[in-house]
Design a protein around this motif. Structure first.
Motif, PDB file in Angstrom:
ATOM      1  N   LEU A  35      41.335  39.538  39.426  1.00  0.00           N
ATOM      2  CA  LEU A  35      40.169  39.051  40.169  1.00  0.00           C
ATOM      3  C   LEU A  35      40.500  37.638  40.639  1.00  0.00           C
ATOM      4  O   LEU A  35      40.780  36.760  39.812  1.00  0.00           O
ATOM      5  CB  LEU A  35      38.925  39.023  39.277  1.00  0.00           C
ATOM      6  CG  LEU A  35      38.537  40.326  38.567  1.00  0.00           C
ATOM      7  CD1 LEU A  35      37.358  40.083  37.631  1.00  0.00           C
ATOM      8  CD2 LEU A  35      38.211  41.420  39.561  1.00  0.00           C
ATOM      9  N   VAL A  36      40.484  37.411  41.953  1.00  0.00           N
ATOM     10  CA  VAL A  36      40.905  36.120  42.486  1.00  0.00           C
ATOM     11  C   VAL A  36      39.897  35.616  43.511  1.00  0.00           C
ATOM     12  O   VAL A  36      39.243  36.402  44.197  1.00  0.00           O
ATOM     13  CB  VAL A  36      42.317  36.222  43.116  1.00  0.00           C
ATOM     14  CG1 VAL A  36      42.304  37.053  44.392  1.00  0.00           C
ATOM     15  CG2 VAL A  36      42.897  34.848  43.396  1.00  0.00           C
ATOM     16  N   GLY A  37      39.793  34.306  43.584  1.00  0.00           N
ATOM     17  CA  GLY A  37      38.891  33.680  44.547  1.00  0.00           C
ATOM     18  C   GLY A  37      38.677  32.235  44.177  1.00  0.00           C
ATOM     19  O   GLY A  37      39.093  31.784  43.098  1.00  0.00           O
ATOM     20  N   PRO A  38      38.030  31.472  45.036  1.00  0.00           N
ATOM     21  CA  PRO A  38      37.790  30.055  44.737  1.00  0.00           C
ATOM     22  C   PRO A  38      36.762  29.875  43.639  1.00  0.00           C
ATOM     23  O   PRO A  38      36.084  30.834  43.222  1.00  0.00           O
ATOM     24  CB  PRO A  38      37.278  29.502  46.078  1.00  0.00           C
ATOM     25  CG  PRO A  38      36.668  30.695  46.757  1.00  0.00           C
ATOM     26  CD  PRO A  38      37.499  31.866  46.354  1.00  0.00           C
ATOM     27  N   SER A  39      36.626  28.655  43.150  1.00  0.00           N
ATOM     28  CA  SER A  39      35.640  28.367  42.105  1.00  0.00           C
ATOM     29  C   SER A  39      34.243  28.765  42.566  1.00  0.00           C
ATOM     30  O   SER A  39      33.858  28.523  43.714  1.00  0.00           O
ATOM     31  CB  SER A  39      35.665  26.871  41.767  1.00  0.00           C
ATOM     32  OG  SER A  39      36.907  26.505  41.233  1.00  0.00           O
ATOM     33  N   GLN A 203      48.720  44.584  39.973  1.00  0.00           N
ATOM     34  CA  GLN A 203      49.037  45.843  40.639  1.00  0.00           C
ATOM     35  C   GLN A 203      48.056  46.074  41.786  1.00  0.00           C
ATOM     36  O   GLN A 203      48.425  46.632  42.818  1.00  0.00           O
ATOM     37  CB  GLN A 203      48.968  46.996  39.626  1.00  0.00           C
ATOM     38  CG  GLN A 203      50.039  46.895  38.554  1.00  0.00           C
ATOM     39  CD  GLN A 203      49.897  47.967  37.503  1.00  0.00           C
ATOM     40  OE1 GLN A 203      48.784  48.267  37.054  1.00  0.00           O
ATOM     41  NE2 GLN A 203      51.011  48.546  37.084  1.00  0.00           N
ATOM     42  N   ARG A 204      46.816  45.654  41.569  1.00  0.00           N
ATOM     43  CA  ARG A 204      45.826  45.540  42.644  1.00  0.00           C
ATOM     44  C   ARG A 204      45.094  44.223  42.468  1.00  0.00           C
ATOM     45  O   ARG A 204      45.031  43.679  41.368  1.00  0.00           O
ATOM     46  CB  ARG A 204      44.823  46.702  42.621  1.00  0.00           C
ATOM     47  CG  ARG A 204      45.356  48.009  43.155  1.00  0.00           C
ATOM     48  CD  ARG A 204      44.228  49.012  43.361  1.00  0.00           C
ATOM     49  NE  ARG A 204      43.441  49.170  42.154  1.00  0.00           N
ATOM     50  CZ  ARG A 204      42.134  49.471  42.138  1.00  0.00           C
ATOM     51  NH1 ARG A 204      41.455  49.626  43.268  1.00  0.00           N
ATOM     52  NH2 ARG A 204      41.500  49.627  40.987  1.00  0.00           N
ATOM     53  N   ILE A 205      44.524  43.734  43.561  1.00  0.00           N
ATOM     54  CA  ILE A 205      43.808  42.468  43.550  1.00  0.00           C
ATOM     55  C   ILE A 205      42.425  42.675  44.146  1.00  0.00           C
ATOM     56  O   ILE A 205      42.274  43.343  45.170  1.00  0.00           O
ATOM     57  CB  ILE A 205      44.561  41.396  44.372  1.00  0.00           C
ATOM     58  CG1 ILE A 205      45.955  41.158  43.793  1.00  0.00           C
ATOM     59  CG2 ILE A 205      43.778  40.096  44.418  1.00  0.00           C
ATOM     60  CD1 ILE A 205      46.822  40.241  44.642  1.00  0.00           C
ATOM     61  N   VAL A 206      41.421  42.096  43.484  1.00  0.00           N
ATOM     62  CA  VAL A 206      40.062  42.039  44.034  1.00  0.00           C
ATOM     63  C   VAL A 206      39.835  40.606  44.521  1.00  0.00           C
ATOM     64  O   VAL A 206      39.875  39.669  43.716  1.00  0.00           O
ATOM     65  CB  VAL A 206      39.006  42.405  42.969  1.00  0.00           C
ATOM     66  CG1 VAL A 206      37.598  42.324  43.562  1.00  0.00           C
ATOM     67  CG2 VAL A 206      39.278  43.800  42.412  1.00  0.00           C
ATOM     68  N   VAL A 207      39.640  40.435  45.824  1.00  0.00           N
ATOM     69  CA  VAL A 207      39.401  39.106  46.388  1.00  0.00           C
ATOM     70  C   VAL A 207      37.895  38.905  46.515  1.00  0.00           C
ATOM     71  O   VAL A 207      37.195  39.717  47.138  1.00  0.00           O
ATOM     72  CB  VAL A 207      40.068  38.948  47.769  1.00  0.00           C
ATOM     73  CG1 VAL A 207      39.882  37.517  48.279  1.00  0.00           C
ATOM     74  CG2 VAL A 207      41.550  39.288  47.678  1.00  0.00           C
ATOM     75  N   LEU A 208      37.388  37.813  45.916  1.00  0.00           N
ATOM     76  CA  LEU A 208      35.949  37.537  45.887  1.00  0.00           C
ATOM     77  C   LEU A 208      35.626  36.245  46.627  1.00  0.00           C
ATOM     78  O   LEU A 208      36.437  35.304  46.658  1.00  0.00           O
ATOM     79  CB  LEU A 208      35.465  37.411  44.442  1.00  0.00           C
ATOM     80  CG  LEU A 208      35.466  38.704  43.632  1.00  0.00           C
ATOM     81  CD1 LEU A 208      35.997  38.456  42.251  1.00  0.00           C
ATOM     82  CD2 LEU A 208      34.076  39.301  43.564  1.00  0.00           C
ATOM     83  N   ARG A 209      34.427  36.213  47.190  1.00  0.00           N
ATOM     84  CA  ARG A 209      33.910  35.001  47.842  1.00  0.00           C
ATOM     85  C   ARG A 209      32.390  35.010  47.728  1.00  0.00           C
ATOM     86  O   ARG A 209      31.748  35.985  48.130  1.00  0.00           O
ATOM     87  CB  ARG A 209      34.314  34.956  49.316  1.00  0.00           C
ATOM     88  CG  ARG A 209      33.857  33.699  50.044  1.00  0.00           C
ATOM     89  CD  ARG A 209      34.115  33.835  51.527  1.00  0.00           C
ATOM     90  NE  ARG A 209      33.890  32.594  52.245  1.00  0.00           N
ATOM     91  CZ  ARG A 209      33.898  32.493  53.566  1.00  0.00           C
ATOM     92  NH1 ARG A 209      34.121  33.573  54.322  1.00  0.00           N
ATOM     93  NH2 ARG A 209      33.681  31.331  54.146  1.00  0.00           N
ATOM     94  N   ASP A 210      31.834  33.962  47.156  1.00  0.00           N
ATOM     95  CA  ASP A 210      30.379  33.830  47.013  1.00  0.00           C
ATOM     96  C   ASP A 210      29.753  35.067  46.376  1.00  0.00           C
ATOM     97  O   ASP A 210      28.701  35.537  46.791  1.00  0.00           O
ATOM     98  CB  ASP A 210      29.723  33.566  48.377  1.00  0.00           C
ATOM     99  CG  ASP A 210      30.183  32.251  48.985  1.00  0.00           C
ATOM    100  OD1 ASP A 210      30.528  31.324  48.219  1.00  0.00           O
ATOM    101  OD2 ASP A 210      30.201  32.145  50.220  1.00  0.00           O
ATOM    102  N   GLY A 211      30.434  35.609  45.364  1.00  0.00           N
ATOM    103  CA  GLY A 211      29.897  36.747  44.622  1.00  0.00           C
ATOM    104  C   GLY A 211      30.072  38.087  45.289  1.00  0.00           C
ATOM    105  O   GLY A 211      29.654  39.110  44.737  1.00  0.00           O
TER     106      GLY A 211
END
Length: 361
Positions: A35-39, A203-211
């Protein structure tokens, strides 16, 4: 091992802030998902909901096919590795490793066997009688991993475990975690704000932004086919270059930064019709100092600074009001302030709608 399933999961706090919007995805049995994304994007909240440390406002969360919305953390069969290690300072390494097993009333012989196995796997044999204050940051992180490892949980949760380490140790520990996952085959969910960690581990990435989930895919699919401007700019170091404007019928891109010759318009991504407002993206490694045989597109920019890294250089350029970065092999360059012509293949361009910032397929 176990799968983890989010089914339209929301998290809303009492003050009205929505930390997670309708998370809907599954972590496969034995997968290492990042799980990746900014603070503030909601990645740690998602992890804490899996652990049972945050309540779920709506939707369902399942582990190994069992809905766990109201299941206590200790009954979820998960183990969590925290950013700050969370080791007991008055206990030795061996005692830290054994503590959780003793709380479960596990037989002493079984505890010793698990400690021995984890210690050998993580290279902790010579440190078992030391206290945390006698260890380096990397050694403490290995102890924190070992404490989770001895429990043999269905799911490992790792919350930015490497953020307190220096660059060299982060590289070492990334390799260690990847090796552990290959060895154990256990489901792992890893939270980070570092896109390099995400690309090299997941192996997979979930990109998150503002929830909100922006895109879920393999690392290279995200890199090569980002769903929107945010994903395109977040993944990649240096970040993707962006220019806003319109494509003319003559193969010229008119932007706020000036006119750029694109060459053969037919080689632009499908759906980019002349006159359409869009954002064009180009990776730094696709801007080159020499023109290839099939490359007619070019950019004339002003060289501002050069960052030599030995095997390559980052060229920081200015095109009107836009800052660009090119990633090129070592070369002799003019002084900063000089005009520089760079070439690129239009087929390498990423096109996004200017209004929605979504990818033009």
């Amino acid at each position: 091992m176990a799968s983890v399933r989010f089914d339209k999961v929301h998290k809303r706090y009492d003050n009205g802030h929505v930390a997670v919007h309708a998370a809907d995805f599954e972590v496969a049995d034995g997968e290492l998902l990042v799980l990746v994304g900014p603070s503030g994007c909601g990645k740690s909240t998602l992890l804490r909901m899996i652990a049972g440390l945050e309540s779920i406002t709506s939707g369902t969360l399942s582990i190994d096919g069992r809905v766990v919305n109201d299941v206590a953390p200790k009954h979820r069969d998960i183990a969590m590795v925290f950013q700050n290690y969370a080791l007991y300072p008055h206990m030795t390494v061996a005692e830290n490793l054994a503590f959780g097993l003793k709380l479960r009333n596990m037989p002493k012989a079984q505890i010793q066997a698990r400690i021995a196995q984890a210690s050998q796997m993580l290279g902790l044999d010579a440190m078992l009688q030391r206290q945390p204050k006698e260890l380096s940051g990397g050694q403490r992180q290995r102890v924190a991993l070992g404490r989770a490892l001895v429990r043999e949980p269905k799911v490992f949760l790792l919350d930015e475990p490497l953020s307190n380490l220096d660059a060299k140790l982060r590289l070492t520990m990334r390799t260690e975690i990847a090796r552990l996952h290959r060895t154990l085959g256990t489901t792992m969910i890893y939270v980070t704000h570092d896109q390099i960690e995400a690309m090299t581990l997941g192996q997979r990435i979930v990109v998150l932004r503002d929830g909100q989930i922006q895109q879920i895919d393999t690392p290279m699919a995200l890199y090569e086919r980002p769903a929107n401007v945010f994903v395109a700019g977040f993944l990649g170091s240096p970040a993707m270059n962006f220019l806003r404007g319109r494509v003319g019928a003559d193969g010229v891109f008119d932007s706020d930064a000036g006119t750029i010759a694109l060459g053969d318009v037919a080689r632009l991504p499908a759906g980019v019709a002349p006159g359409r407002e869009l954002v064009l993206g180009l990776r730094p490694e696709h801007l080159q100092l020499e023109s290839g045989a099939d490359t007619r597109a070019r950019i004339d920019a002003v060289l501002e600074t050069v960052e030599p890294l030995g095997n390559e250089m980052f060229l920081n350029l200015r095109l009107g009001g836009n800052e660009l970065v090119a990633r090129v092999p070592p070369a002799t360059l003019p002084e900063p302030g000089a005009a520089l012509r760079l070439f690129f293949d239009p087929a390498r361009l990423h096109a996004f709608d200017a209004a929605t910032e979504t990818r033009i397929a």
